[in-house]
Design a protein around this motif. Structure first.
Motif, PDB file in Angstrom:
ATOM      1  N   ASP A 116      -5.757   4.649 -17.724  1.00 25.60           N
ATOM      2  CA  ASP A 116      -4.326   4.917 -17.868  1.00 25.60           C
ATOM      3  C   ASP A 116      -3.557   3.979 -16.943  1.00 25.60           C
ATOM      4  OD1 ASP A 116      -1.773   5.822 -17.778  1.00 25.60           O
ATOM      5  OD2 ASP A 116      -2.273   7.873 -17.162  1.00 25.60           O
ATOM      6  N   GLU A 117      -2.936   2.966 -17.536  1.00 25.53           N
ATOM      7  CA  GLU A 117      -2.374   1.933 -16.650  1.00 25.53           C
ATOM      8  C   GLU A 117      -1.115   2.383 -15.916  1.00 25.53           C
ATOM      9  OE1 GLU A 117       0.384  -1.094 -19.183  1.00 25.53           O
ATOM     10  OE2 GLU A 117      -1.690  -1.659 -18.857  1.00 25.53           O
ATOM     11  N   THR A 118      -0.547   3.517 -16.313  1.00 25.34           N
ATOM     12  CA  THR A 118       0.594   4.005 -15.532  1.00 25.34           C
ATOM     13  C   THR A 118       0.158   4.372 -14.114  1.00 25.34           C
ATOM     14  OG1 THR A 118       0.307   6.314 -16.200  1.00 25.34           O
ATOM     15  CG2 THR A 118       1.726   4.941 -17.588  1.00 25.34           C
ATOM     16  N   LEU A 119      -1.138   4.693 -13.932  1.00 24.74           N
ATOM     17  CA  LEU A 119      -1.588   5.115 -12.605  1.00 24.74           C
ATOM     18  C   LEU A 119      -1.619   3.962 -11.611  1.00 24.74           C
ATOM     19  CD1 LEU A 119      -4.333   7.680 -13.625  1.00 24.74           C
ATOM     20  CD2 LEU A 119      -2.069   8.132 -12.660  1.00 24.74           C
ATOM     21  N   TYR A 120      -2.117   2.815 -12.034  1.00 21.77           N
ATOM     22  CA  TYR A 120      -2.113   1.708 -11.072  1.00 21.77           C
ATOM     23  C   TYR A 120      -0.680   1.213 -10.836  1.00 21.77           C
ATOM     24  CZ  TYR A 120      -1.423  -2.848 -13.366  1.00 21.77           C
ATOM     25  OH  TYR A 120      -0.885  -3.956 -13.975  1.00 21.77           O
ATOM     26  N   HIS A 121       0.141   1.311 -11.888  1.00 21.42           N
ATOM     27  CA  HIS A 121       1.566   0.987 -11.696  1.00 21.42           C
ATOM     28  C   HIS A 121       2.191   1.861 -10.606  1.00 21.42           C
ATOM     29  CE1 HIS A 121       2.768  -2.008 -14.584  1.00 21.42           C
ATOM     30  NE2 HIS A 121       2.108  -1.410 -15.546  1.00 21.42           N
ATOM     31  N   LYS A 122       1.792   3.135 -10.574  1.00 19.49           N
ATOM     32  CA  LYS A 122       2.366   4.039  -9.570  1.00 19.49           C
ATOM     33  C   LYS A 122       2.002   3.599  -8.156  1.00 19.49           C
ATOM     34  CE  LYS A 122       2.244   8.545  -9.438  1.00 19.49           C
ATOM     35  NZ  LYS A 122       1.749   9.936  -9.707  1.00 19.49           N
ATOM     36  N   VAL A 123       0.784   3.119  -7.984  1.00 24.00           N
ATOM     37  CA  VAL A 123       0.369   2.659  -6.655  1.00 24.00           C
ATOM     38  C   VAL A 123       1.139   1.379  -6.292  1.00 24.00           C
ATOM     39  CG1 VAL A 123      -1.564   1.909  -5.211  1.00 24.00           C
ATOM     40  CG2 VAL A 123      -1.910   3.699  -6.945  1.00 24.00           C
ATOM     41  N   VAL A 124       1.255   0.470  -7.261  1.00 29.11           N
ATOM     42  CA  VAL A 124       2.024  -0.753  -7.017  1.00 29.11           C
ATOM     43  C   VAL A 124       3.458  -0.388  -6.656  1.00 29.11           C
ATOM     44  CG1 VAL A 124       3.025  -2.785  -8.141  1.00 29.11           C
ATOM     45  CG2 VAL A 124       0.599  -2.240  -8.477  1.00 29.11           C
ATOM     46  N   GLU A 125       4.023   0.549  -7.385  1.00 30.76           N
ATOM     47  CA  GLU A 125       5.407   0.949  -7.125  1.00 30.76           C
ATOM     48  C   GLU A 125       5.550   1.543  -5.713  1.00 30.76           C
ATOM     49  OE1 GLU A 125       6.995   4.051  -9.551  1.00 30.76           O
ATOM     50  OE2 GLU A 125       8.972   3.088  -9.628  1.00 30.76           O
ATOM     51  N   ALA A 126       4.538   2.270  -5.282  1.00 28.22           N
ATOM     52  CA  ALA A 126       4.587   2.854  -3.934  1.00 28.22           C
ATOM     53  C   ALA A 126       4.635   1.751  -2.870  1.00 28.22           C
ATOM     54  CB  ALA A 126       3.390   3.771  -3.700  1.00 28.22           C
ATOM     55  N   THR A 127       3.930   0.649  -3.110  1.00 28.13           N
ATOM     56  CA  THR A 127       3.982  -0.442  -2.121  1.00 28.13           C
ATOM     57  C   THR A 127       5.401  -0.990  -2.028  1.00 28.13           C
ATOM     58  OG1 THR A 127       3.467  -2.282  -3.636  1.00 28.13           O
ATOM     59  CG2 THR A 127       1.598  -1.114  -2.659  1.00 28.13           C
ATOM     60  N   HIS A 128       6.084  -1.016  -3.176  1.00 29.27           N
ATOM     61  CA  HIS A 128       7.481  -1.469  -3.206  1.00 29.27           C
ATOM     62  C   HIS A 128       8.398  -0.446  -2.512  1.00 29.27           C
ATOM     63  CE1 HIS A 128      11.468  -2.166  -4.826  1.00 29.27           C
ATOM     64  NE2 HIS A 128      11.377  -1.121  -5.610  1.00 29.27           N
ATOM     65  N   LEU A 129       8.239   0.807  -2.886  1.00 30.92           N
ATOM     66  CA  LEU A 129       9.159   1.833  -2.362  1.00 30.92           C
ATOM     67  C   LEU A 129       9.007   2.028  -0.857  1.00 30.92           C
ATOM     68  CD1 LEU A 129       8.835   4.565  -5.152  1.00 30.92           C
ATOM     69  CD2 LEU A 129      10.762   3.000  -4.744  1.00 30.92           C
ATOM     70  N   PHE A 130       7.785   1.909  -0.346  1.00 33.96           N
ATOM     71  CA  PHE A 130       7.560   2.233   1.061  1.00 33.96           C
ATOM     72  C   PHE A 130       7.354   0.984   1.930  1.00 33.96           C
ATOM     73  CE2 PHE A 130       6.208   5.930  -1.469  1.00 33.96           C
ATOM     74  CZ  PHE A 130       7.218   6.794  -1.061  1.00 33.96           C
ATOM     75  N   GLY A 131       7.719  -0.167   1.372  1.00 33.76           N
ATOM     76  CA  GLY A 131       7.691  -1.392   2.175  1.00 33.76           C
ATOM     77  C   GLY A 131       6.307  -1.712   2.731  1.00 33.76           C
ATOM     78  N   ILE A 132       5.296  -1.595   1.882  1.00 33.22           N
ATOM     79  CA  ILE A 132       3.932  -1.926   2.309  1.00 33.22           C
ATOM     80  C   ILE A 132       3.762  -3.428   2.123  1.00 33.22           C
ATOM     81  CG2 ILE A 132       1.472  -1.476   1.910  1.00 33.22           C
ATOM     82  CD1 ILE A 132       3.109   0.957   2.769  1.00 33.22           C
ATOM     83  N   ASP A 133       3.727  -4.175   3.218  1.00 29.48           N
ATOM     84  CA  ASP A 133       3.623  -5.625   3.093  1.00 29.48           C
ATOM     85  C   ASP A 133       2.183  -6.080   3.306  1.00 29.48           C
ATOM     86  OD1 ASP A 133       3.082  -5.878   5.828  1.00 29.48           O
ATOM     87  OD2 ASP A 133       5.178  -6.230   6.335  1.00 29.48           O
ATOM     88  N   ARG A 134       2.011  -7.390   3.375  1.00 28.82           N
ATOM     89  CA  ARG A 134       0.644  -7.941   3.408  1.00 28.82           C
ATOM     90  C   ARG A 134      -0.043  -7.718   4.748  1.00 28.82           C
ATOM     91  NH1 ARG A 134       1.400 -13.030   0.444  1.00 28.82           N
ATOM     92  NH2 ARG A 134       1.249 -14.302   2.310  1.00 28.82           N
ATOM     93  N   HIS A 135       0.696  -7.273   5.736  1.00 27.91           N
ATOM     94  CA  HIS A 135       0.068  -6.923   7.016  1.00 27.91           C
ATOM     95  C   HIS A 135      -0.004  -5.411   7.198  1.00 27.91           C
ATOM     96  CE1 HIS A 135       0.427 -11.121   9.007  1.00 27.91           C
ATOM     97  NE2 HIS A 135       0.394 -11.223   7.702  1.00 27.91           N
ATOM     98  N   SER A 136       0.376  -4.670   6.173  1.00 26.44           N
ATOM     99  CA  SER A 136       0.187  -3.223   6.162  1.00 26.44           C
ATOM    100  C   SER A 136      -1.161  -2.930   5.503  1.00 26.44           C
ATOM    101  CB  SER A 136       1.300  -2.545   5.360  1.00 26.44           C
ATOM    102  OG  SER A 136       2.565  -2.885   5.853  1.00 26.44           O
ATOM    103  N   TYR A 137      -1.491  -1.659   5.447  1.00 25.88           N
ATOM    104  CA  TYR A 137      -2.792  -1.265   4.898  1.00 25.88           C
ATOM    105  C   TYR A 137      -2.637  -0.217   3.804  1.00 25.88           C
ATOM    106  CZ  TYR A 137      -4.830  -3.563   8.971  1.00 25.88           C
ATOM    107  OH  TYR A 137      -5.205  -4.498   9.902  1.00 25.88           O
ATOM    108  N   ILE A 138      -3.512  -0.308   2.823  1.00 27.74           N
ATOM    109  CA  ILE A 138      -3.734   0.829   1.941  1.00 27.74           C
ATOM    110  C   ILE A 138      -5.119   1.355   2.287  1.00 27.74           C
ATOM    111  CG2 ILE A 138      -4.137   1.567  -0.431  1.00 27.74           C
ATOM    112  CD1 ILE A 138      -2.042  -0.391  -1.353  1.00 27.74           C
ATOM    113  N   ALA A 139      -5.195   2.662   2.588  1.00 24.66           N
ATOM    114  CA  ALA A 139      -6.497   3.299   2.827  1.00 24.66           C
ATOM    115  C   ALA A 139      -6.750   4.203   1.633  1.00 24.66           C
ATOM    116  CB  ALA A 139      -6.463   4.100   4.124  1.00 24.66           C
ATOM    117  N   VAL A 140      -7.792   3.896   0.883  1.00 23.72           N
ATOM    118  CA  VAL A 140      -8.064   4.664  -0.333  1.00 23.72           C
ATOM    119  C   VAL A 140      -9.330   5.493  -0.139  1.00 23.72           C
ATOM    120  CG1 VAL A 140      -9.139   2.607  -1.387  1.00 23.72           C
ATOM    121  CG2 VAL A 140      -8.501   4.552  -2.820  1.00 23.72           C
ATOM    122  N   ILE A 141      -9.204   6.783  -0.424  1.00 22.46           N
ATOM    123  CA  ILE A 141     -10.308   7.726  -0.235  1.00 22.46           C
ATOM    124  C   ILE A 141     -10.708   8.255  -1.596  1.00 22.46           C
ATOM    125  CG2 ILE A 141     -11.010   9.877   0.888  1.00 22.46           C
ATOM    126  CD1 ILE A 141      -8.735   9.505   2.870  1.00 22.46           C
TER     127      ILE A 141
END
Lengths: 384, 384
Positions: free
Chosen positions: B91-116
């Protein structure tokens, strides 16, 4: 009790950047010589609509070339035409179409996508290639000054998202870059000129002798002489390549010393709804950050005059109404977010040498804008 | 006259793969020690819904941990929960949601995503991280046997498209892999077992002594003993890491010697609409290609019996109705297309040693399926 295993490896990349003419003349073997593998590969051609329009025989040339070299590759299907210009990076259905073509025509990781076009189309198709099957081999065939002297030799691709330029993309080197100078002859004057700003950028921060050469050739370039155009493209491409290879190709750190003039340029493109093209915006960005460097006392008035005069001689506008107002400053924050980490801006220490700073003063930015505005209004170079 | 510039560089990668317990106990410093940079970074946590359900206190543990280590990182926002299992890759809407979160919360290239989460969630979130800002730093915290002993230590991410598994993705190493053995305790029996097939795979083609160890521990593993589980995970992870580092991390060539049993496995997952989980499908794929290797005279009957018996002892089903019919063979073509280039399949030369072949005989595949079917029906290991 914790166990820690350290994973460590290097991934080697190697690709040729070729400068030629008549790329699809059957006697020109450059294209077939970059193809590799233990079978005859499929090649999917994707062509910028602007290039296809200006070169109505291009598709038939490619077909004849493929026929003449049927031992070396086969066309996966009819060459695809995609919308040229920044629009192709804003409309995500377009990159989806390229991805879908890889699925429909069985383009695997040992097949090739050959993309012919300006920087925007190279970026968009490059992104589609990079994520399909985790990376289809990409041959970039740039057709503009800007893409030949800068963007196409690099390792990036992208599309825009959330109104932010290049929000989605990867660092994925091409397998070859093939520059055909003939494509430049049909560029309109704006595109002929625009890309030269990227050479001025790299010269100003790295190589005084290249800047002086550009200064001396500005009139000839403005007259559309081909010889200095070729020479400057190869020299600029080489400097961009050396920078990428020398330091941090995938930009894990914060340092981005080739981005002189780019924080404002990115913002101007968006504020003008892409009326101002990337190279044009870079020229304004260079003028702005040079003015700022002057007002900070880093470079002298004579230095600033030489920079402004060279770009004026080339025909660049060095002011845009979008420079006025609060929105421009927002570009600093977006630039920082895009690079990640600490704000890092390149200014000029002197002609031919850049210096990195980590903050910019808003008032001084406004004063730099005023300075550019008054230069524009008075058409004198620097007001007293 | 052509000019050719050669571009050449290597990109170094380095990341720790850690094995621990109680990762978010405030006294456990492993998580904060993998964070780098000249400022306190933001971390966006993304959690597999299956894990969040089974570990209802996980989110509050993460928040307490963040509070205790507020000098080292800050939570970008509330941890995001995403659907677990293969569904999240379809379901490609799900990865879009994660991408959108990086935009909404200002996750830049020196920030981290921790996936569990399990392998599917790590793949999907890893893809979103890899393409946002051309790569946000990714910390993988795998929670299943399969992801701890194999997929999470590697360099790939992906989502499915056009009904093809892993059609879209990149090769992008994480900045750290943090394995917490405690997550394994709450796995259902199927997931506890499923991942062990990837260890059997790598043992069978690379390391007889590891296979013999797994053979000897099969009963203990089936009884869910924790100690052999930990030992096998670290050993399997190490073998997968060595393979990646040793040869061709981004798979530019055709060789994929760790994919034993995988051509049929990928197809079985899809044919069963993912009723058969990846590790379960790999077990069947291993049985099938072992039977094929036996019928080709490459390994002996006793070898095949040992393989089948070990997997049976672990509790694997080694037959599925989807093996019958024409569709399975189609998996060979799809496997080739996904890897690109020539078909390359790993078979067994002997226990502990694989051999690459470039074609498979359809009749012999059907006979191998029949053999697995009769083993299943007669519940004897090998019919006379």
């Amino acid at each position: 009790m914790n166990t820690i295993l350290e994973q460590k490896f290097s991934v080697p990349f190697h690709y040729p950047v070729c400068f030629t003419e008549d790329l699809f003349d059957p006697t020109n073997r450059i294209f077939v010589e970059v193809l590799k593998g233990d079978r005859i590969p499929k090649v999917l051609f994707v062509i910028d609509s602007g290039v296809a329009d200006t070169h109505p025989t291009l598709i038939s040339q490619i077909k004849s070339y493929a026929q003449a070299h049927s031992n070396s590759f086969i066309l996966a299907t009819e060459p695809m035409i995609v919308t040229g210009g920044e629009a192709c990076k804003n409309d995500e259905t377009l990159y989806h179409k390229v991805v879908e073509a890889t699925h429909l025509f069985g383009i695997d990781r040992h097949s090739y996508i050959a993309v012919i076009g300006g920087g925007a189309v190279l970026d968009m198709v490059g992104f589609a290639a990079a994520i399909s099957h985790r990376g289809i081999r990409l041959i970039r065939i740039p057709t503009t000054v800007l893409s030949q002297n800068d963007s196409a030799v690099g390792v990036k691709n992208s599309i825009n998202a959330f109104g932010k330029k290049n929000y989605l993309g990867t660092f994925t080197p091409p397998v070859a870059v093939l520059n055909d100078f003939n494509f430049l002859k049909t560029l309109d004057d704006r595109d002929w000129r625009a890309g030269i700003s990227e050479a001025i950028k790299v010269a100003l921060i790295k190589d005084l002798s290249f800047f002086e050469w550009l200064e001396s050739k500005a009139e000839a370039l403005a007259r559309r002489e081909m010889e200095p155009m070729k020479v400057h493209i190869i020299r600029s491409a080489k400097m961009h390549m050396d920078h990428i290879a020398g330091k941090d190709p995938f930009e894990f750190g914060s340092s981005r010393p080739l981005d002189f003039g780019h924080w404002a340029a990115h913002k101007l493109e968006k504020l003008s709804d892409f009326r101002i093209r990337h190279g044009e915006a870079v020229a304004i960005g260079i003028a702005l950050d040079s003015a700022y460097s002057f007002l900070q006392g880093r470079i002298g008035e004579e230095d600033l005059i030489r920079i402004i005069r060279t770009m004026k001689t080339l025909g660049f506008d060095l002011f845009a109404p979008e420079l006025k107002g609060e929105n421009l400053i927002q570009g600093l924050k977006e630039f920082q977010e895009h690079l990640g980490g600490q704000l890092t801006i390149m200014l000029l220490e002197k002609l031919g040498k850049g210096v990195e700073v980590h903050e910019m003063d808003s008032d001084l930015i406004y004063k730099s804008v005023e300075l550019l505005h008054s230069i524009q209004e008075n058409s004198s170079l620097i007001p007293s």
